[in-house]
Design an enzyme around this catalytic site. Structure first.
Site, PDB file in Angstrom:
ATOM      1  N   GLY A 196      38.708  40.816  35.647  1.00  0.00           N
ATOM      2  CA  GLY A 196      37.460  40.153  34.672  1.00  0.00           C
ATOM      3  C   GLY A 196      36.869  39.091  34.783  1.00  0.00           C
TER       4      GLY A 196
ATOM      5  N   GLN B 248      36.769  35.925  34.594  1.00  0.00           N
ATOM      6  CA  GLN B 248      37.534  35.211  36.217  1.00  0.00           C
ATOM      7  C   GLN B 248      37.979  35.294  36.897  1.00  0.00           C
ATOM      8  OE1 GLN B 248      36.853  31.673  36.238  1.00  0.00           O
ATOM      9  NE2 GLN B 248      35.302  31.746  34.064  1.00  0.00           N
ATOM     10  N   SER B 249      37.862  36.744  37.826  1.00  0.00           N
ATOM     11  CA  SER B 249      38.797  37.337  38.450  1.00  0.00           C
ATOM     12  C   SER B 249      38.553  36.124  40.103  1.00  0.00           C
ATOM     13  CB  SER B 249      38.356  38.561  39.435  1.00  0.00           C
ATOM     14  OG  SER B 249      38.709  39.002  40.220  1.00  0.00           O
ATOM     15  N   ASN B 250      39.801  36.195  40.253  1.00  0.00           N
ATOM     16  CA  ASN B 250      39.913  35.260  41.670  1.00  0.00           C
ATOM     17  C   ASN B 250      39.754  36.520  42.492  1.00  0.00           C
ATOM     18  OD1 ASN B 250      41.282  32.535  41.036  1.00  0.00           O
ATOM     19  ND2 ASN B 250      42.778  34.207  40.426  1.00  0.00           N
TER      20      ASN B 250
ATOM     21  N   CYS C 236      37.236  38.831  42.327  1.00  0.00           N
ATOM     22  CA  CYS C 236      35.775  38.648  42.521  1.00  0.00           C
ATOM     23  C   CYS C 236      35.199  37.655  43.132  1.00  0.00           C
ATOM     24  CB  CYS C 236      35.050  38.717  41.095  1.00  0.00           C
ATOM     25  SG  CYS C 236      35.267  40.671  40.494  1.00  0.00           S
TER      26      CYS C 236
END
Ligand SMILES: *Cc1c(COP(=O)(O)O)cnc(C)c1O
Length: 351
Positions: A83, A85-87, A89
């Site tokens: 997403g 807001q992917s942690n 990534c």
């Protein structure tokens, strides 16, 4: 780690990135006020939000093994997805930078609108850019319909440039990433032993299932009686039971292990997803404020806040009676608090 432990498997190469072991701490006030009155357990928290600062969270444990694998395969680029807001990534972008690798992030917008260049990046996305990652943002529908093709496209792109990319699945969850939480299980059981108890329950948030898979496999291999429960933040219980089993199977196949997980040992609660992935409700925001105010701990609205809220609800419903010590794994996610700043407005005085 590994030596002197009960897990009799040969760990693959690991690149040290996380500050381990992370602390195990009791949540005394929350236990007194929100668990004991309902016959619930003493609640402990395993601070995997402290694996690092900017790279913090559970994904870093998986990345230790993923990055070592990338090196072993001669890759100079990591491609992964998630997403906006992917942690995962964000942690990948920073870990790649530190390791001297390129990172390319395939990110899913939360709507079908095309990317808007005038939007100011926030939270994890801001850090992705700061870390120098290549970012490709896709409208929700296109991402959902074409994710495998997008990976193929970008892997081909790097190959043509003479680079070599390792494709990492969502959340780093597969038979490789699972090593991170296998090692974490050994660490956690060791922590509990030092604190003088054996956990009856271990609880985490489940998003792509890899953390739960590693913990579930870990307690099975360590022959621990701890019951591992994942609180789903997106898909339903059936999805996660299958996903956890698939990650374990992938691990067993890749590393020649004859282990077969019994699906009845995979426990998922999907009652607290709320309106959907990444969408929190007023109670979640209030539980986050409560944990900050009583314990000085920052949970996040996407994963840990939802899971912890669900856990407290279930304790109050008596679902954890007979359980003396419970460990909640704080998997990180702090940067996800800020993009949802408007949700917290009514929560200042909670607690
Ligand atoms: C990714 C993530 C999770 C979920 O872990 P999975 O291994 O993907 O199930 C939980 N908490 C945070 C903060 C995360 O970033």
């Amino acid at each position: 780690m590994g030596k002197g432990s009960v897990v009799n498997v040969q760990y693959p190469a690991r690149e040290r990135l996380a500050n381990l072991p992370t602390p195990l701490q009791p949540l005394l006030k929350i236990t007194e006020q929100f668990s004991r009155p309902y016959g619930g357990p003493k609640i402990w928290i395993k601070r995997d939000d402290l694996t690092e600062s900017a790279m913090s969270g559970n994904k870093l444990r998986k990345l230790e093994f993923i990055i070592a694998e990338a090196r072993a395969r001669g890759c100079n680029t990591l491609i992964t997805c998630g997403g906006e807001q992917s942690n995962h990534c964000r942690a990948t972008a920073l870990a790649a930078a530190k390791a001297g690798l390129q990172a390319h992030l395939i990110l899913r917008k939360s709507s079908n609108n095309p990317p808007d260049a005038s939007e100011v990046p926030d939270g994890n996305l801001l850090v992705d850019y700061l870390a120098g990652a290549e970012v490709s943002l896709y409208p929700l529908r296109e991402y959902l319909d074409r994710l495998p093709q997008l990976f193929e496209h970008w892997a081909g792109f790097y190959q043509q440039r003479g680079d070599r990319a390792l494709c990492i699945p969502t959340g780093g969850s597969d038979g490789l990433g699972i090593w991170g939480y296998l090692l974490a299980t050994e660490e956690l059981l060791e922590d509990c032993k030092s604190a003088g108890f054996h956990p009856d329950a271990v609880v985490c948030a489940s998003g792509s299932g890899g953390t739960q898979a590693g913990l579930t496999l870990g307690v099975a291999l360590c022959e621990s009686r701890a019951r591992v429960t994942g609180y789903a933040v997106c898909d339903d219980s059936e999805y996660f039971v299958n996903k956890v089993a698939a990650d374990v199977k992938d691990w067993a196949e890749r590393y020649g292990q004859s282990f077969d997980i019994d699906k009845s040992r995979i426990h998922v609660i999907d009652d607290y997803i709320g309106p959907g992935y990444g969408i929190a409700t007023e109670e979640i925001y209030q539980t986050i404020a409560l944990a900050a105010q009583l314990e000085g701990i920052l949970l996040d609205p996407v994963y840990t806040g939802k899971a912890f809220h669900g856990l407290l609800q279930d304790i109050q419903r008596g679902h954890y009676r007979g359980c003396e010590n419970l460990v909640f794994v704080h998997t990180g996610g702090q940067f996800g608090v800020f993009p949802q700043r408007t949700g917290f407005q009514k929560s200042w005085s909670a607690g």
